[in-house]
Scaffold this active site. Structure first.
Site, PDB file in Angstrom:
ATOM      1  CD  GLU A  81      -0.352   1.460   3.138  1.00 42.42           C
ATOM      2  OE1 GLU A  81       0.766   1.992   3.188  1.00 42.42           O
ATOM      3  OE2 GLU A  81      -1.406   1.990   3.543  1.00 42.42           O
ATOM      4  CB  CYS A 113      -2.479  -5.224   6.054  1.00 40.80           C
ATOM      5  SG  CYS A 113      -2.189  -3.727   6.992  1.00 40.80           S
ATOM      6  CG  HIS A 236      -2.792  -8.547   9.494  1.00 40.57           C
ATOM      7  ND1 HIS A 236      -1.593  -8.163   8.938  1.00 40.57           N
ATOM      8  CD2 HIS A 236      -3.461  -7.401   9.803  1.00 40.57           C
ATOM      9  CE1 HIS A 236      -1.550  -6.835   8.885  1.00 40.57           C
ATOM     10  NE2 HIS A 236      -2.659  -6.357   9.413  1.00 40.57           N
TER      11      HIS A 236
END
Lengths: 348, 140
Positions: A81, A113, A236
Site C-alpha cells: 500500500e 495489509c 495478521h
C-alpha cells in the site's frame, strides 16, 4: 481452494530495516508518556529505503534459498500500500534489480495489509495452472501513520518474498487456501491524502476479527482439521493484541503463535507481516511441521493458508540470513531523527 | 531530469552488472563499450557479468557538506570498496555511522534509493554498501 497441480514455497526471504523507534518515545512526544502503547517498538525505514529497496533485498534472499536463477521466474509481483510511485510499477524495478527482465510478468498488487497475500494467492494460481513454473510473490511496505495518531505507534516497514513453484521442489507445500472478502469501511486513504483514517466503529470486531475468523474457520472446516492439527499459526498483526485474541478465539495456543508473533518488536509491517511471521517459523521449523496462516487487509478481506514443511527446508534454510538476524540488528532512533527521515520537516 | 542517463545505468546501478573476459576471467566494473582502435573481437570477448556484491573497505571518508540532493543524509560515509572480483568502486555506505567503520571491513552491496530528482522526476536507485548484516549489532 486446492490447486490441481500441487504448489509449494521453494524459497523465502525477509527484510526488516535496521532502525527502530520505541513506543514510549512516540508517547513522550504526544501524550507526555501517559497511557499504554500498542507495541514496544516498530521498525523505521532508513532515509534511503522504500518498498522497492526492501522488496529487492527480501527477493534476493528468497531466490538464494530457492537456488533458482532469476531468469526462470515467470512473474515478479509486489504487493504494497506504499508503492513509491502512484503510476510506475514497483515490479519492473524489482525485476530489473534481480535480473529477471525482460521475459517476465511484473506487476503491483494492492489490498491494504493483504496486498502481499493477494500476490501470493495469484502466484499459486499461475503455478497450479501450469502457465509458469516459478513465481515471486512479495509483500513490502513503509506504512504511514498521521503524527500523533494511534497508528503512528504501529505503522512500520519490512518486506517478505516467497518463490512459489511445483510442490515437488518445495521446502513447504501449500495444501489449500480460502479467501473471504466484503465491502467494509474500516480503514481507508483517499488519493492525494498522506495518511489513512480509521472507520471508527468498523475497526476491530466487524473488520479484523470477522474476516480473519471467517477465513480461518472455513479453511479448517474444508480440510477437516482443528487447531490442534497445526504445529504453528500466524495471523495478521496490526498490533500485539489482535493476533493473540483471534488465536485464542479460534483455539490456537500461545505456543503455536509465539514464534511468528513479530509485531511487539517491529510493529505492523502491513503487506509483509504474516509472511515475515511465516519466515520466522520456517527459520526454526522441522520437516513435517504444519503451519496455519491467515492474512488480513482493510476494506476488507482475509486469505487463509495451510502449509506443510518438507525435508528440503533443512538444506535451504542457511542460504540466506534468518529473520532473527534482522530482528537483532536494532538501532533505536529518537522522534526528531524519525521526523527528519520521514521528510516531515519543512527546510525551505 | 536526465532520464536517459539514469535509465542507461540501470544494470550496473541496480544489480552491480559489469563484464567478465571470456578467456582470462578478468572482471571489470563498470562495463565499458568498445574503445577507439579496439577490434570487434577484442570487445566481444567481454560478456555481461553480475558481481557478487561482496567486498571490503579499502578506504573511507565522511561527507559533512553534502552536494545538492544529499543534504538530508549528511553526515554520511563514502568508501572505496575493493570488490571480491577485483574492481575498486566508489560508493556510499549505508546503515552505519563513522564509528562503525574500519579499513578492511567486510561489506555487502544493497540496492537503495540514491536520489529523488523531484516531485515530477524519477527516483534513482542504485548500489550502496553496508557492513555485513550478520556481523552488525545495534544499540537495542
Amino acid at each position: 481452494m486446492q490447486p490441481d497441480r500441487p504448489v509449494g514455497i521453494l524459497g523465502y526471504g525477509c527484510y526488516v530495516p535496521r532502525y527502530r523507534i520505541a513506543g514510549k518515545e512516540i508517547a513522550r512526544v504526544w501524550t507526555d508518556g501517559q497511557g499504554g502503547v500498542p507495541v514496544q517498538s516498530k521498525s523505521v525505514p532508513g532515509p534511503d529505503e522504500d518498498t522497492i529497496t526492501m522488496a529487492i533485498e527480501a527477493a534476493r534472499h528468497a531466490l538464494a534459498r530457492a537456488g533458482l536463477p532469476a531468469r526462470q521466474l515467470g512473474g515478479v509481483w509486489v504487493g504494497s500500500e506504499s508503492h513509491p510511485y502512484s503510476v510506475k510499477p514497483s515490479g519492473t524495478i524489482v525485476a530489473e534489480a534481480l535480473g529477471t527482465t525482460p521475459w517476465v510478468s511484473a506487476a503491483d498488487w494492492e489490498f491494504a495489509c493483504k496486498a502481499g497475500s493477494e500476490a501470493f494467492t495469484a502466484s499459486m494460481g499461475m503455478v497450479a495452472s501450469g502457465m509458469v513454473n516459478y513465481m515471486l510473490a512479495i509483500g513490502a511496505d513503509t506504512a504511514q501513520g498521521r503524527p500523533g495518531d494511534a497508528l503512528e505507534y504501529t505503522a512500520s516497514a519490512g518486506a517478505s518474498a516467497m518463490v512459489l513453484g511445483p510442490a515437488s521442489e518445495a521446502l513447504a507445500i501449500i495444501e489449500a487456501t480460502v479467501s473471504y472478502a466484503t465491502d467494509t469501511p474500516d480503514f481507508f486513504r483517499r488519493a492525494e491524502r498522506p495518511y489513512p483514517v480509521h472507520g471508527q466503529r468498523f475497526t476491530g470486531e466487524p473488520a479484523y476479527f470477522h474476516h480473519v475468523g471467517s477465513a480461518a474457520r472455513r479453511l479448517l472446516s474444508d480440510l477437516g482439521r482443528t487447531p490442534q492439527d497445526y504445529t504453528y499459526a500466524v495471523f495478521h498483526q496490526p498490533n500485539s493484541k489482535f493476533p493473540q485474541s483471534i488465536a485464542k478465539q479460534l483455539g490456537f495456543t500461545p505456543e503455536q503463535t509465539a514464534p511468528g508473533l513479530l509485531s511487539p518488536q517491529i510493529g505492523n509491517t502491513y503487506s509483509a507481516i504474516v509472511f515475515l511471521g511465516l519466515s520466522a517459523i520456517l527459520d526454526i521449523a522441522r520437516p513435517g511441521d504444519t503451519i496455519f496462516l491467515t492474512s488480513y487487509g482493510s476494506g476488507a478481506g482475509s486469505d487463509a493458508y495451510s502449509v506443510v514443511v518438507t525435508d528440503t527446508l533443512l538444506e535451504r534454510r542457511d542460504r540466506a540470513p534468518r529473520t532473527a538476524d534482522y530482528l537483532a540488528r536494532q538501532e533505536f532512533i529518537d522522534y526528531a531523527m524519525y521526523v527528519k527521515w520521514r521528510n516531515e520537516l519543512v527546510v525551505g | 531530469m536526465h532520464l536517459a542517463k539514469h535509465w542507461r545505468q540501470k544494470a550496473a546501478y541496480y544489480r552491480l552488472e559489469g563484464q567478465r573476459h571470456r578467456v582470462t576471467g578478468e572482471v571489470r566494473f563498470p562495463a565499458r563499450q568498445a574503445t577507439v582502435g579496439e577490434s570487434d573481437e577484442a570487445a566481444e570477448a567481454w560478456e555481461p557479468f553480475v558481481l557478487s556484491g561482496k567486498g571490503e573497505i579499502y578506504s573511507f571518508s565522511v561527507v559533512r557538506q553534502a552536494p545538492a540532493g544529499f543534504e538530508y543524509l549528511a553526515p554520511y560515509p563514502v568508501a572505496l570498496v575493493r570488490l571480491a572480483e577485483g574492481p575498486l568502486v566508489t560508493a556510499q555506505l549505508t546503515d552505519c555511522c563513522e564509528d562503525d567503520l574500519f579499513i578492511g571491513q567486510p561489506v555487502e552491496m544493497v540496492t537503495r534509493r540514491l536520489k529523488d530528482t523531484g516531485k515530477d522526476g524519477v527516483l534513482v536507485y542504485g548500489y550502496k554498501f553496508r557492513p555485513v548484516l550478520t556481523q552488525v549489532k545495534g544499540n537495542g
